[in-house]
Scaffold this active site. Structure first.
Site, PDB file in Angstrom:
ATOM      1  N   VAL A  43       0.866  -1.179   0.000  1.00  0.00           N
ATOM      2  CA  VAL A  43       0.000   0.000   0.000  1.00  0.00           C
ATOM      3  C   VAL A  43       0.900   1.225   0.000  1.00  0.00           C
ATOM      4  CG1 VAL A  43      -1.846   1.248   1.178  1.00  0.00           C
ATOM      5  CG2 VAL A  43      -1.751  -1.265   1.311  1.00  0.00           C
ATOM      6  N   CYS A  44       0.574   2.182  -0.847  1.00  0.00           N
ATOM      7  CA  CYS A  44       1.303   3.450  -0.882  1.00  0.00           C
ATOM      8  C   CYS A  44       2.799   3.179  -1.113  1.00  0.00           C
ATOM      9  CB  CYS A  44       1.021   4.217   0.410  1.00  0.00           C
ATOM     10  SG  CYS A  44       1.462   5.959   0.385  1.00  0.00           S
TER      11      CYS A  44
END
Length: 269
Positions: A145-146
């Site tokens: 994520v990210c």
């Protein structure tokens, strides 16, 4: 790999046997074994083992958003993995409590790597890199994520793959041989990457459908009432002011580029 669990498929990192991170410490590597079955995970077909990696300076929503989704998948067994069992501070002041250590973590079907500025230190941590490589060899999916994408990139898992991350740092993914794309969730084989922060919830719902079927994933979406209706339409770099986007990307390059170059030099030989 075990043939009894259809969820388990191998991920083969680039040059997996050696990692030379430019730090004083060396990345630990497994000892060779005469047993061809050594290291094969003992996945239980009745459960789905999901490991979340914790490190100082992570963005808590990168982790807690997907955790709220994936912990509700039927058969899920969730572990929060860190270097020690001490609380891990996030970038908003909230600390998270690990349930196991990198040394003691069980083989996982799914690995989730969150982002945050701490990810750019984690990708230079030999123990973290070795852990991600170890899990990648025995997991069904490795996800990020990210800016967690940079941690899996430092482990050699993004070379030749389409990938995404937070919009401000996305161009730097190319240093790891990845093809940066603008999609919110990118599935390239066993590696799944999500864009910034809230995109982790989207990724987790997609993964829930892969693990348990779309009806189960839709039920989870309803349980958490994930029906975004933000008061502003300012959450995408595509629609934001071009000058602001350009300045933010330049700032990200200035703050993180040196660490990215160091990690990429270690894996892209």
């Amino acid at each position: 790999m075990s043939s009894e669990n259809p969820r388990v498929r191998p991920v083969h990192p680039v040059e997996a046997e050696v990692v030379e991170v430019p730090l004083d410490a060396e990345v630990p590597t497994p000892e060779p074994s005469d047993d061809p079955g050594a290291g094969t995970p003992e996945h239980d077909p009745a459960e789905i083992r999901i490991a979340f990696l914790l490190f100082p300076g992570l963005t808590q929503l990168d982790l807690t958003g997907p955790a709220q989704v994936l912990s509700r998948v039927p058969g899920a067994r969730v572990e929060y993995v860190a270097a020690t069992l001490d609380p891990v501070p996030s970038d908003c002041g909230l600390s998270l409590v690990p349930t196991t250590t990198i040394a003691d973590a069980s083989p996982a079907d799914v690995l989730v790597v969150p982002g945050g500025d701490g990810a750019f230190d984690a990708m230079l941590d030999p123990a973290v890199v070795a852990f991600v490589r170890r899990e990648a060899e025995r997991a069904t999916w490795v996800t990020s994520v990210c800016t967690g994408a940079f941690v899996i990139g430092a482990a050699g898992l993004l070379a030749g793959k389409r990938a995404t991350t937070h919009w401000a740092s996305k161009p730097m993914l190319a240093a790891f041989g990845a093809q940066p794309v603008d999609d919110r969730v990118v599935d390239d084989g066993a590696v799944v990457t999500a864009a910034g922060v809230s995109a982790g919830i989207d990724m987790a719902l997609w993964l829930a459908a892969e693990l348990a079927g779309q009806p189960a994933a839709e039920a989870i979406q309803l349980q958490i009432e994930y029906d975004p209706q933000p008061p502003f339409d300012a959450g995408s770099a595509v629609r934001a002011d071009t000058r602001i986007v350009t300045e933010a990307r330049a700032a990200a390059e200035a703050a993180r580029g040196d660490r990215v170059a160091r990690a990429a030099a270690a894996v892209m030989r």
